[in-house]
Design an enzyme around this catalytic site. Structure first.
Site, mmCIF file in Angstrom:
data_model
loop_
_atom_site.group_PDB
_atom_site.id
_atom_site.type_symbol
_atom_site.label_atom_id
_atom_site.label_comp_id
_atom_site.label_asym_id
_atom_site.label_seq_id
_atom_site.Cartn_x
_atom_site.Cartn_y
_atom_site.Cartn_z
ATOM 1 C CG LEU A 178 78.960 142.046 26.945
ATOM 2 C CD1 LEU A 178 79.915 143.156 27.083
ATOM 3 C CD2 LEU A 178 79.173 140.866 28.062
ATOM 4 C CG ASP A 179 74.331 142.109 32.887
ATOM 5 O OD1 ASP A 179 73.749 141.116 32.138
ATOM 6 O OD2 ASP A 179 74.822 141.793 34.171
ATOM 7 C CB THR A 180 72.459 147.734 30.144
ATOM 8 O OG1 THR A 180 71.688 147.099 29.185
ATOM 9 C CG2 THR A 180 72.539 149.134 29.668
ATOM 10 C CB ALA A 206 79.191 144.614 31.457
#
Length: 243
Positions: free
Chosen positions: A117-119, A121
């Site tokens: 996951l994107d940091t 998010a």
């Protein structure tokens, strides 16, 4: 409260001595307690032996207190957690920041990252616990066999279901957006390109709130949450909505 750092120790120095000498606030007794609790990482892996020798080529970090990472489900083959917003999934270049992967190793020893996951998010992240499971899940994610559903708060409102089918970095990318209420939408991705949801929503004039990179309105954080993962091998893994 979490405190973490890293050091590069001298040759042939015991791990507990190395910790205590680098951090004046740590007594040798406290260093041994952290090591015994599995909260000292040597080269990103927990070490529980205070007498272990370390060298100047070893990266050493400690976490004084484990952060609150909610466990969603666990089996002998895999575990799923609710990643907090702002925590990187895997070790970042800034080695003073501990990643979700490293922190979970403190508790579960051997884990294998199979998706990210994107940091900024939050939400469901699945880890394999065996090499065989890692190979299986990596293939399932690569083939888009695992259903990935997100919730986002966007700029403006989206009136009906939309399919965004536009390449990202020259590769096929498909995103399905469904309105929930107001500016909140459900997002399902059929591919897994970097920043796919953020790029696609921005491309239709509805960037995610808090997404400064892609022109989103101001917010306390990136308003993107990995809500559910679904597949017969794991069932439905759900991270409660944070907003």
């Amino acid at each position: 409260m979490r405190k973490d750092s890293r050091i590069f120790a001298r040759n042939d120095m015991r791990l507990d001595i190395a910790l205590a000498s680098r951090f004046p606030e740590l007594s040798r007794r406290k260093a041994r307690e952290l090591i015994a609790a599995g909260r000292v990482l040597v080269n990103q892996r927990p070490v529980r032996i205070a007498s272990r020798d370390v060298s100047d080529s070893d990266e050493i970090a400690f976490v004084e207190e484990s952060p609150n990472i909610a466990l969603i489900a666990i089996t002998d083959e895999w575990l799923a957690v609710d990643k907090p917003a702002g925590m990187p999934t895997q070790p970042p270049r800034d080695r003073s920041v501990r990643s979700l992967e490293e922190l979970l190793r403190i508790e579960y020893r051997e884990i294998y990252l199979v998706h990210r996951l994107d940091t900024p998010a939050s939400g469901v992240v699945l880890f394999a616990r065996t090499r065989a499971a890692a190979a299986k899940f990596s293939e399932l994610f690569a083939s888009s066999a695992i259903r990935k559903i997100y919730v986002a708060i966007v700029n403006g409102t989206i009136e009906g279901e939309m399919k965004i089918d536009s390449p990202i970095a020259g590769r096929e990318a498909l995103t399905i957006v469904r309105p929930l209420d107001g500016s909140r939408v459900e997002v399902e991705i059929k591919t897994g390109r970097t920043h796919q949801i953020r790029i696609h929503l921005a491309s239709i004039g509805h960037p995610i709130a808090g997404d400064r990179r892609y022109g989103g309105p101001k917010a306390e954080r990136l308003m993107l949450h990995a809500w559910k993962l679904e597949h017969p091998t794991v069932g439905t893994l759900e991270a409660p909505l944070p907003w």
